[in-house]
Design a protein around this motif. Structure first.
Motif, PDB file in Angstrom:
ATOM      1  N   CYS A 100       0.685  -1.285   0.077  1.00  0.00           N
ATOM      2  CA  CYS A 100      -0.001   0.175  -0.138  1.00  0.00           C
ATOM      3  C   CYS A 100       0.860   1.169   0.051  1.00  0.00           C
ATOM      4  CB  CYS A 100      -0.951   0.055   1.057  1.00  0.00           C
ATOM      5  SG  CYS A 100      -1.949  -1.419   1.679  1.00  0.00           S
ATOM      6  N   SER A 101       2.279   1.078  -0.449  1.00  0.00           N
ATOM      7  CA  SER A 101       3.113   2.282  -0.386  1.00  0.00           C
ATOM      8  C   SER A 101       2.932   3.271  -1.475  1.00  0.00           C
ATOM      9  CB  SER A 101       4.697   1.867  -0.460  1.00  0.00           C
ATOM     10  OG  SER A 101       4.670   0.951  -1.670  1.00  0.00           O
ATOM     11  N   HIS A 102       2.039   2.929  -2.620  1.00  0.00           N
ATOM     12  CA  HIS A 102       1.832   3.968  -3.586  1.00  0.00           C
ATOM     13  C   HIS A 102       0.544   4.592  -3.441  1.00  0.00           C
ATOM     14  CE1 HIS A 102       4.744   1.639  -5.754  1.00  0.00           C
ATOM     15  NE2 HIS A 102       4.137   0.501  -5.418  1.00  0.00           N
ATOM     16  N   ARG A 103       0.444   6.088  -3.671  1.00  0.00           N
ATOM     17  CA  ARG A 103      -0.645   6.810  -3.363  1.00  0.00           C
ATOM     18  C   ARG A 103      -1.923   6.480  -4.075  1.00  0.00           C
ATOM     19  NH1 ARG A 103       1.647  12.836  -3.489  1.00  0.00           N
ATOM     20  NH2 ARG A 103       3.133  12.645  -1.515  1.00  0.00           N
ATOM     21  N   GLN A 104      -1.805   5.887  -5.492  1.00  0.00           N
ATOM     22  CA  GLN A 104      -3.063   5.860  -6.195  1.00  0.00           C
ATOM     23  C   GLN A 104      -3.134   4.116  -6.370  1.00  0.00           C
ATOM     24  OE1 GLN A 104      -3.093   8.677  -9.317  1.00  0.00           O
ATOM     25  NE2 GLN A 104      -3.893  10.385  -7.606  1.00  0.00           N
ATOM     26  N   ARG A 105      -2.619   3.416  -6.008  1.00  0.00           N
ATOM     27  CA  ARG A 105      -2.595   1.840  -6.440  1.00  0.00           C
ATOM     28  C   ARG A 105      -2.328   1.082  -5.160  1.00  0.00           C
ATOM     29  NH1 ARG A 105       2.628   2.036  -8.896  1.00  0.00           N
ATOM     30  NH2 ARG A 105       3.640   0.212  -8.567  1.00  0.00           N
ATOM     31  N   THR A 106      -3.041  -0.191  -5.150  1.00  0.00           N
ATOM     32  CA  THR A 106      -2.566  -1.139  -4.117  1.00  0.00           C
ATOM     33  C   THR A 106      -2.152  -2.292  -4.932  1.00  0.00           C
ATOM     34  OG1 THR A 106      -3.826  -0.282  -2.296  1.00  0.00           O
ATOM     35  CG2 THR A 106      -3.372  -2.427  -2.075  1.00  0.00           C
ATOM     36  N   ASP A 107      -1.043  -2.878  -4.678  1.00  0.00           N
ATOM     37  CA  ASP A 107      -0.628  -4.116  -5.327  1.00  0.00           C
ATOM     38  C   ASP A 107      -0.732  -5.333  -4.441  1.00  0.00           C
ATOM     39  OD1 ASP A 107       0.040  -2.676  -7.606  1.00  0.00           O
ATOM     40  OD2 ASP A 107       2.101  -2.326  -6.673  1.00  0.00           O
ATOM     41  N   LEU A 108      -1.369  -6.337  -5.012  1.00  0.00           N
ATOM     42  CA  LEU A 108      -1.421  -7.701  -4.247  1.00  0.00           C
ATOM     43  C   LEU A 108      -0.203  -8.385  -4.778  1.00  0.00           C
ATOM     44  CD1 LEU A 108      -5.277  -8.516  -3.881  1.00  0.00           C
ATOM     45  CD2 LEU A 108      -3.763  -7.207  -2.328  1.00  0.00           C
ATOM     46  N   LEU A 109       0.771  -8.682  -3.901  1.00  0.00           N
ATOM     47  CA  LEU A 109       1.811  -9.565  -4.341  1.00  0.00           C
ATOM     48  C   LEU A 109       1.689 -11.030  -3.785  1.00  0.00           C
ATOM     49  CD1 LEU A 109       4.698  -7.006  -3.422  1.00  0.00           C
ATOM     50  CD2 LEU A 109       3.347  -7.209  -5.598  1.00  0.00           C
ATOM     51  N   ILE A 110       2.355 -11.774  -4.696  1.00  0.00           N
ATOM     52  CA  ILE A 110       2.272 -13.140  -4.174  1.00  0.00           C
ATOM     53  C   ILE A 110       3.863 -13.579  -4.071  1.00  0.00           C
ATOM     54  CG2 ILE A 110       1.873 -14.324  -6.494  1.00  0.00           C
ATOM     55  CD1 ILE A 110       0.504 -16.561  -4.985  1.00  0.00           C
ATOM     56  N   ASP A 122       5.643 -12.086  -7.511  1.00  0.00           N
ATOM     57  CA  ASP A 122       4.692 -11.757  -8.726  1.00  0.00           C
ATOM     58  C   ASP A 122       3.602 -10.873  -8.451  1.00  0.00           C
ATOM     59  OD1 ASP A 122       5.909 -13.233 -10.948  1.00  0.00           O
ATOM     60  OD2 ASP A 122       5.124 -14.962  -9.717  1.00  0.00           O
ATOM     61  N   THR A 123       3.141 -10.023  -9.134  1.00  0.00           N
ATOM     62  CA  THR A 123       1.912  -9.205  -8.849  1.00  0.00           C
ATOM     63  C   THR A 123       0.669  -9.976  -9.167  1.00  0.00           C
ATOM     64  OG1 THR A 123       3.439  -7.121  -9.217  1.00  0.00           O
ATOM     65  CG2 THR A 123       0.784  -7.105  -9.438  1.00  0.00           C
ATOM     66  N   LEU A 124      -0.017  -9.990  -8.283  1.00  0.00           N
ATOM     67  CA  LEU A 124      -1.237 -10.954  -8.486  1.00  0.00           C
ATOM     68  C   LEU A 124      -2.494  -9.903  -8.933  1.00  0.00           C
ATOM     69  CD1 LEU A 124      -2.645 -13.797  -7.960  1.00  0.00           C
ATOM     70  CD2 LEU A 124      -3.300 -13.004  -5.664  1.00  0.00           C
ATOM     71  N   GLN A 125      -2.471  -8.956  -8.538  1.00  0.00           N
ATOM     72  CA  GLN A 125      -3.559  -7.619  -8.889  1.00  0.00           C
ATOM     73  C   GLN A 125      -3.275  -6.515  -8.453  1.00  0.00           C
ATOM     74  OE1 GLN A 125      -7.241  -8.630  -6.812  1.00  0.00           O
ATOM     75  NE2 GLN A 125      -8.623  -7.417  -8.351  1.00  0.00           N
ATOM     76  N   THR A 126      -3.468  -5.540  -9.281  1.00  0.00           N
ATOM     77  CA  THR A 126      -3.373  -4.270  -9.055  1.00  0.00           C
ATOM     78  C   THR A 126      -4.534  -3.401  -9.049  1.00  0.00           C
ATOM     79  OG1 THR A 126      -0.950  -4.020 -10.208  1.00  0.00           O
ATOM     80  CG2 THR A 126      -2.273  -1.955 -10.103  1.00  0.00           C
ATOM     81  N   LEU A 127      -4.694  -2.654  -7.693  1.00  0.00           N
ATOM     82  CA  LEU A 127      -6.008  -1.859  -7.542  1.00  0.00           C
ATOM     83  C   LEU A 127      -5.906  -0.509  -7.570  1.00  0.00           C
ATOM     84  CD1 LEU A 127      -7.065  -4.290  -4.473  1.00  0.00           C
ATOM     85  CD2 LEU A 127      -7.965  -4.276  -6.809  1.00  0.00           C
TER      86      LEU A 127
END
Length: 472
Positions: A100-110, A122-127
């Motif tokens: 959640c370190s980015h201001r305008q996105r949240t990355d779900l990582l696996i 790997d990036t599972l999903q970018t919100l």
């Protein structure tokens, strides 16, 4: 005489079968005790237990043998500070993390870690979302650890809309399905070994409770609602899923009392049939006189005027082969001022109240255990471990040496300052509610830190850790 001898032998065999085998390891300082406080147990290999803990610049996988000597230590440097789920596939550890370190996105990582210490991320999903939007995330692992369930919701503040995703992964991180659909209100997520994801949420409208159940499997996703007339629940969490029955448990607010929303009036259990999309049972059990006396550490003969309890919160929700159980206690913090003006914090844990229900939310039994534990500075040692062995509920805890060796609750418990010498005890509760107490170690300098589902007991004394394996 011969017949009496045979009966005596049979009784001796029965007693021996009921006893537990206790295998104690030696003390060790080779694993950081501070990190073990919040470490998460995720599985076992031939080399020993595998734990995941947060490190200074990310996360760390730690293996420990019976002597609490490290068998593997593998660190992952990452900005992701939220661990949504952790499990194992063979000897490979799989973590699902939220960055959640980015201001305008949240990355779900696996992130996958092999026994050799090789990480693959790997990036599972970018919100994607704006600064004022809310990103809500949930994760859970199935009871056997073979599947991971995820839910992600982005609430768009300006448009008052939202997007929601339900995702199922295998233990090695492979995606089985993902559904995007309008989820109803949810507070908690559960995933089953056969690949079903279930969430529950509540909304209160006067005396009407709306129970919202979201259900997803490979072929479809749906939202259903059930209505119940009751006082507002303080919390309601999924305790178990058996076949098509979901069992949720929690506590409920008191009624007819000034400031009742701050007081707990009893326990609640709900059964929901997922296949038929209907409520299958609902039970409210108000506190009884004995329950209040235990939770306030009073003699059981005392007659209470108000059967309400302050600071009562759930400690754990335990799946049982025949239903589920919930344990609650009084947990509170006191803040005082020292002579130099600094704040001093102390933490108290008083009483244990345990309730078990069947798959129709019928109360099978309730039991109370004495507890009067106290710790200054932080609550790190105020732990109670819950697990099941077959159809028996097991409770492991540190306990004052002044409490009786057998299960008795009539008299109040003397205060135990955690870190002082105490008894490490095991309570077992059979399906019929019969309680038995064993002292695993008397006058111990160690305090219980963790109890895993595989009956690994981790204790701590100062900076020294120890492993106790319990078996029958």
């Amino acid at each position: 005489m011969k017949r009496l001898t045979i009966i005596a032998l049979l009784l001796a065999t029965a007693v021996a079968d009921a006893q537990f085998i206790i295998d104690k390891g030696t003390e060790s300082r080779h694993i950081d005790d501070d990190r073990m406080v919040d470490a998460k147990f995720i599985g076992r290999t031939e080399e020993g237990m595998i734990w995941v803990s947060q490190a200074r610049n990310g996360w760390q996988v730690v293996g420990a043998d019976h002597q609490m000597e490290p068998t593997r230590t593998q660190g992952l440097k990452t900005n992701a500070e939220e661990l949504l789920a952790a499990t194992m596939s063979g000897d490979t550890v799989t973590l699902v993390l939220a960055d959640c370190s980015h201001r305008q996105r949240t990355d779900l990582l696996i992130a996958r870690c092999t026994p050799l210490g090789e990480w693959k991320v790997d990036t599972l999903q970018t919100l994607a979302h704006g600064k004022k939007d809310n990103c809500l995330l949930w994760g859970a692992v199935s009871p056997s650890g073979n599947r991971i369930g995820l839910c992600s919701i982005v609430e768009y503040t300006e448009s008052k809309q939202y997007s929601a995703f339900i995702t199922l992964l295998t233990a090695d991180g492979m995606k089985e399905f993902r559904h995007e659909y309008p989820l109803g209100t949810m507070d908690q997520l559960r995933v089953t070994d056969d690949g079903r994801i279930v969430t529950i949420g509540t909304e209160q409208d006067g005396m009407t409770l709306h129970v919202i159940v979201n259900y997803a499997d490979r072929s479809h996703a749906e939202t259903n609602e059930a209505l119940v007339t009751c006082e507002p629940p303080r919390e309601l969490q999924i305790a178990n899923i058996i076949g098509s029955r979901m069992i949720a448990m929690g506590t409920i607010s008191g009624s007819g009392f000034r400031g009742a929303e701050e007081f707990c009036g009893g326990t609640v259990a709900l059964a929901y049939d997922l296949a038929e999309a209907r409520l299958a049972g609902f039970t409210i059990r108000p506190f009884h006189n004995e329950d209040i006396n235990i939770l306030y550490n009073k003699p059981t003969k005392k007659v209470q005027r108000d059967l309400l309890c302050e600071h009562a919160t759930p400690l754990d929700f335990i799946p049982l082969p025949y239903g589920a159980a919930m344990a609650i206690g009084r947990n509170f913090e006191k803040i005082s001022l020292a002579d130099n003006g600094t704040e001093e914090h102390s933490f108290s844990r008083v009483g244990l109240h345990i309730m078990a229900v069947d798959t129709a939310a019928n109360v099978l039994w309730t039991r109370n255990l004495r507890r009067n534990d106290w710790q200054k500075g932080n609550p790190d040692l105020l732990n109670v471990g819950f697990a099941t062995m077959g159809d028996t509920l097991c409770i492991v805890k540190s306990e004052s040496r002044k409490l009786p060796a057998a299960y008795e609750i009539g008299k109040e418990a003397k205060m135990l300052k955690m870190g002082d010498k105490s008894n490490i005890v095991l309570y077992t509760i059979a399906p019929g509610g019969e309680v038995h107490k064993d002292i695993l170690e008397a006058k111990s300098k160690h305090s219980v830190l963790h109890l895993t589902k595989q009956f690994d007991i981790i204790t701590v004394h100062g900076s020294r850790l120890r492993h106790i394996k319990l078996s029958r």
